[in-house]
Design a protein around this motif. Structure first.
Motif, PDB file in Angstrom:
ATOM      1  N   GLU A 130       1.048  -1.313   0.405  1.00  3.88           N
ATOM      2  CA  GLU A 130      -0.066   0.152   0.120  1.00  3.88           C
ATOM      3  C   GLU A 130       0.615   1.063  -0.475  1.00  3.88           C
ATOM      4  N   THR A 131       0.306   2.106  -0.229  1.00  6.17           N
ATOM      5  CA  THR A 131       0.654   3.389  -0.441  1.00  6.17           C
ATOM      6  C   THR A 131       0.312   4.416   0.730  1.00  6.17           C
ATOM      7  N   VAL A 132       1.406   4.935   1.325  1.00  3.18           N
ATOM      8  CA  VAL A 132       1.126   5.732   2.580  1.00  3.18           C
ATOM      9  C   VAL A 132       1.799   6.788   3.262  1.00  3.18           C
ATOM     10  N   VAL A 133       0.602   7.957   3.644  1.00  2.00           N
ATOM     11  CA  VAL A 133       1.599   9.139   3.877  1.00  2.00           C
ATOM     12  C   VAL A 133       2.024   9.197   5.233  1.00  2.00           C
ATOM     13  N   PRO A 134       3.189   9.097   5.619  1.00  2.00           N
ATOM     14  CA  PRO A 134       3.535   8.930   7.197  1.00  2.00           C
ATOM     15  C   PRO A 134       3.113   9.391   7.760  1.00  2.00           C
ATOM     16  N   HIS A 135       2.940   9.606   8.440  1.00  2.00           N
ATOM     17  CA  HIS A 135       2.437  10.127  10.331  1.00  2.00           C
ATOM     18  C   HIS A 135       3.814  11.111  10.752  1.00  2.00           C
ATOM     19  N   VAL A 136       3.769  12.309  10.893  1.00  2.00           N
ATOM     20  CA  VAL A 136       5.124  12.848  11.812  1.00  2.00           C
ATOM     21  C   VAL A 136       5.366  13.134  13.211  1.00  2.00           C
ATOM     22  N   ILE A 137       6.187  12.180  13.953  1.00  8.19           N
ATOM     23  CA  ILE A 137       6.567  12.701  15.410  1.00  8.19           C
ATOM     24  C   ILE A 137       7.451  13.325  15.524  1.00  8.19           C
ATOM     25  N   GLU A 138       7.315  14.985  16.082  1.00  4.62           N
ATOM     26  CA  GLU A 138       8.796  15.634  16.065  1.00  4.62           C
ATOM     27  C   GLU A 138       8.936  16.287  17.585  1.00  4.62           C
ATOM     28  N   PRO A 139      10.556  15.851  18.014  1.00  2.00           N
ATOM     29  CA  PRO A 139      10.397  16.615  18.958  1.00  2.00           C
ATOM     30  C   PRO A 139      11.364  17.516  18.289  1.00  2.00           C
ATOM     31  N   SER A 140      10.699  18.340  19.346  1.00  9.47           N
ATOM     32  CA  SER A 140      12.168  20.085  18.985  1.00  9.47           C
ATOM     33  C   SER A 140      12.228  20.787  20.239  1.00  9.47           C
ATOM     34  N   TYR A 141      13.446  21.014  19.943  1.00  7.04           N
ATOM     35  CA  TYR A 141      14.090  21.384  21.029  1.00  7.04           C
ATOM     36  C   TYR A 141      14.978  23.029  20.530  1.00  7.04           C
ATOM     37  N   GLY A 142      14.888  23.522  21.857  1.00  8.88           N
ATOM     38  CA  GLY A 142      15.526  24.395  22.036  1.00  8.88           C
ATOM     39  C   GLY A 142      17.074  25.055  22.183  1.00  8.88           C
ATOM     40  N   ILE A 143      17.487  24.509  21.825  1.00  9.82           N
ATOM     41  CA  ILE A 143      18.853  24.930  22.201  1.00  9.82           C
ATOM     42  C   ILE A 143      19.455  25.536  23.331  1.00  9.82           C
ATOM     43  N   ASP A 144      19.440  26.806  22.658  1.00  9.75           N
ATOM     44  CA  ASP A 144      19.706  28.161  23.835  1.00  9.75           C
ATOM     45  C   ASP A 144      18.792  28.285  25.062  1.00  9.75           C
ATOM     46  N   ARG A 145      17.043  28.316  25.084  1.00 11.25           N
ATOM     47  CA  ARG A 145      16.749  28.193  26.262  1.00 11.25           C
ATOM     48  C   ARG A 145      17.216  26.429  27.185  1.00 11.25           C
ATOM     49  N   ILE A 146      17.434  26.114  26.805  1.00 10.26           N
ATOM     50  CA  ILE A 146      18.283  24.696  27.596  1.00 10.26           C
ATOM     51  C   ILE A 146      19.139  24.893  27.903  1.00 10.26           C
ATOM     52  N   PHE A 147      20.512  25.774  27.361  1.00 12.81           N
ATOM     53  CA  PHE A 147      21.407  26.354  27.638  1.00 12.81           C
ATOM     54  C   PHE A 147      21.562  27.500  29.089  1.00 12.81           C
ATOM     55  N   TYR A 148      20.655  28.643  29.280  1.00  9.01           N
ATOM     56  CA  TYR A 148      20.392  29.189  30.062  1.00  9.01           C
ATOM     57  C   TYR A 148      19.424  28.567  30.784  1.00  9.01           C
ATOM     58  N   THR A 149      18.530  27.745  31.160  1.00  7.96           N
ATOM     59  CA  THR A 149      18.098  26.965  32.449  1.00  7.96           C
ATOM     60  C   THR A 149      19.210  25.684  33.077  1.00  7.96           C
ATOM     61  N   LEU A 150      19.952  25.633  31.976  1.00  5.23           N
ATOM     62  CA  LEU A 150      21.079  24.735  32.434  1.00  5.23           C
ATOM     63  C   LEU A 150      22.324  25.529  33.769  1.00  5.23           C
ATOM     64  N   LEU A 151      22.120  26.531  32.956  1.00  5.99           N
ATOM     65  CA  LEU A 151      23.182  27.594  33.991  1.00  5.99           C
ATOM     66  C   LEU A 151      22.344  27.906  35.238  1.00  5.99           C
ATOM     67  N   GLU A 152      21.343  27.852  34.707  1.00  4.57           N
ATOM     68  CA  GLU A 152      20.682  28.746  36.042  1.00  4.57           C
ATOM     69  C   GLU A 152      20.781  27.381  37.095  1.00  4.57           C
ATOM     70  N   HIS A 153      20.295  26.777  36.900  1.00  3.72           N
ATOM     71  CA  HIS A 153      19.947  25.272  37.770  1.00  3.72           C
ATOM     72  C   HIS A 153      21.252  24.805  38.111  1.00  3.72           C
TER      73      HIS A 153
END
Length: 585
Positions: free
Chosen positions: A423-446
């Protein structure tokens, strides 16, 4: 200073973050990563690669940061990627209109511009800068527009997200993965959004780094084959219903699936993976939650969407990761725009016999009736379902834009069995999207802490500032400190140890400036987990002191064991007390 100001002050002073373009007065929404900041950021990205590229097997690609206009027309960014803008009529300062009213309504970003204007008028909201009158709210597209080529060129935009480059390459990626679902693709790179008024430091930038994975799955197969590996993970959820009650819920991944809080196993697996990643790099577990998008904020194409949110002192809970089931929206949108099918053909393990409704036009009767149009009429008739054929009267169809009426006696229909190999299938998409800059700051603060601690030279205490980074994430992992910089023997020994540790792949700093206590404090402040002191006892018995940053405990260890012990300490495979003979503080 509050904690945010303390963290940013340290970050600027010690080479983690600097305001961009300072020589020319700077501009909001841009930051430079200094020597330590760049290294810390790369460590975050590389651990992300360990999770998604190495362990999950989602290969990484790199696509241009500029895209032609067609891409963003298809994705919806040209027509709908905007924020409401208000300008002060007096000082001309621009503001996010929804931010101005968020203290007065429950969901500010779901309102129309007219509703925003009504609230500004009702509560007499003024310009936060000069208290002047605010103008009418209007939409402001957040993409940076450019021109590709000389003259007028071809319209283009700086990409607002990295995902679209992966969707554009879908056909080639599907062939790379031999058209077998599921498969995943990752990309880490710069994205650009022309924010109206970025006033939150690295929390809201105009140029930022995203790390995204697009996982293409079969629309009817959303059970994850590895769910057992994470289903007992405890996670803090703030579901749509929990938000109504105003309380967090702690439960296992399996409980969240069984209670249908998370839509399905594939999405739940990637929420669990995000939870593991953020804890692995050093985000405090008690300041991490996953908030479900409410019905009135859910993207129209999403089945379910969760934000990994991290708590900060000044900005409260901020979104750092989005995990969504985007369905087949993106691939269908680019199929429509490009006129090229973005689908995969899935071959069955064994052919299946499928009952099918078949329409059979009588070409002997169609030919005389429609002549040259007969073939097109027949092909259109074959697409009809039983409900169209059951209607009274002639069959009305549209052929090449023209309405055609077909007598019923030229068409027959029956249910037939057909062997189907795939069968021909159009896949669904699971997307984890990370904001590295925000993670960077929160890591510094924690990681940021201050405490009263004894000095190395005296018995009195003084305040000590330290960044409690995990060893594998720390930008500098080891500092080598000769007790005296004017001793050729100590310096020579120190340089040799530095060389050996660098050969192991460790980031090592050599520091011989100032008293040993001040050097310890300097390295504590940038998060260096271990310091190695070379003293005159080293020259006698070939041993050195290893000092641990957090506890300030020290052990004496032979130089011959140093490399192996440090390797185990940094990887968390050894306690300090196992690395040598304990010394008093």
């Amino acid at each position: 200073m509050d904690k945010y100001e303390q963290v940013i002050e340290l970050a600027k002073r010690r080479g983690f973050l600097w305001n961009s373009f300072e020589l020319y007065g700077g501009t909001a929404g841009f930051y430079d990563y200094g020597p330590l900041g760049s290294t810390l950021k790369r460590r975050i990205e590389n651990i992300w690669r360990q999770f998604y590229v190495v362990r999950e097997g989602f290969m990484e690609i790199e696509t241009p940061t500029i895209g032609i206009e067609d891409i963003f027309v298809a994705s919806g960014h040209v027509g709908g990627f905007s924020d409401p803008l208000c300008e002060c009529e007096q000082c001309k300062e621009a503001f996010r209109a929804d931010h101005l009213i968020e203290d007065y309504v429950a969901v500010a970003d779901a309102l129309s511009n007219e509703e925003v204007d009504d609230i500004i008028s009702k509560y007499d909201i003024c310009c936060p800068e000069c208290e002047g009158k605010l103008g009418k709210a209007r939409e402001f597209n957040l993409m940076f527009e450019t021109s590709i080529g000389p003259g007028n060129g071809r319209p283009g935009y700086l990409r607002p997200e990295t995902a679209q480059g992966i969707f554009i390459d879908f056909q080639r990626l599907a062939r790379y993965y031999r058209e077998k679902l599921p498969f995943g693709v990752t990309q880490i790179g710069k994205s650009y959004r022309n924010e109206i008024s970025p006033r939150q430091g690295v929390i809201r930038l105009r140029e930022f780094t995203q790390a995204e994975a697009e996982i293409f799955i079969h629309p009817q197969e959303k059970k994850h084959p590895e769910i057992a590996a994470v289903e007992n993970d405890l996670i803090i959820l703030y579901s749509d219903k929990a938000q109504e009650r105003g309380e967090l819920e702690e439960m296992t991944i399996r409980e969240a699936i069984d209670k249908k809080i998370i839509a399905h196993e594939f999405l739940a697996y990637h929420i669990a993976l995000t939870n593991r990643f953020l804890k692995r790099i050093g985000i405090s577990p008690d300041k991490l939650r996953f908030r479900q998008h409410k019905k009135d904020e859910m993207a129209h194409y999403a089945i379910d969407c969760w934000d990994g949110e991290i708590k900060t002192t000044r900005f409260g809970w901020i979104e750092t990761v989005g995990i969504a089931d985007r369905t087949d929206y993106d691939l269908n949108a680019h199929t429509k725009m490009s006129k090229d099918d973005l689908a995969v053909y899935i071959e069955y393990d064994e052919p299946k016999m499928v009952k099918k409704f078949a329409v059979k036009p009588d070409m002997g009767k169609l030919g005389p009736l429609f002549r040259k149009k007969a073939k097109d009429v027949a092909e259109t008739l074959k697409q009809l379902g039983p409900e169209e054929l059951e209607k009274d009267g002639d069959i009305n169809i549209v052929v090449n834009g023209e309405e055609v009426s077909v007598p019923k006696d030229v068409v027959s229909a029956e249910e037939v069995e057909e062997k189907i190999s795939g069968e021909t299938v159009v896949p669904h998409v699971i997307e984890p999207s990370y904001g590295i800059d925000r993670i960077f700051y929160t890591l510094l603060e924690h990681a940021y802490e201050t405490e009263m601690a004894p000095t190395a030279e005296e018995e009195k205490e003084e305040e000590r500032t330290l960044l409690k980074f995990k060893s594998e994430i720390a930008p500098i992992q080891v500092a080598v400190l000769p007790l005296m910089k004017n001793s050729d023997e100590l310096v020579s020994k120190g340089r040799q140890i530095v060389s050996n540790l660098k050969d192991m792949g460790l980031m090592v700093a050599y520091d011989d400036s100032g008293t040993i206590g001040r050097r310890y404090r300097r390295n504590d402040e940038i998060g260096t987990p271990y310091s190695i002191t070379i003293d005159y006892e080293t020259l006698e018995d070939n041993t050195v002191t290893i000092r641990e940053r957090d506890t300030m405990k020290q052990v004496r260890t032979p130089v011959s064991d140093l490399e192996g012990n440090l390797n185990k300490l940094i990887r968390g495979k050894m306690e300090l007390e196992e690395a040598g003979r304990p010394l008093s503080l």
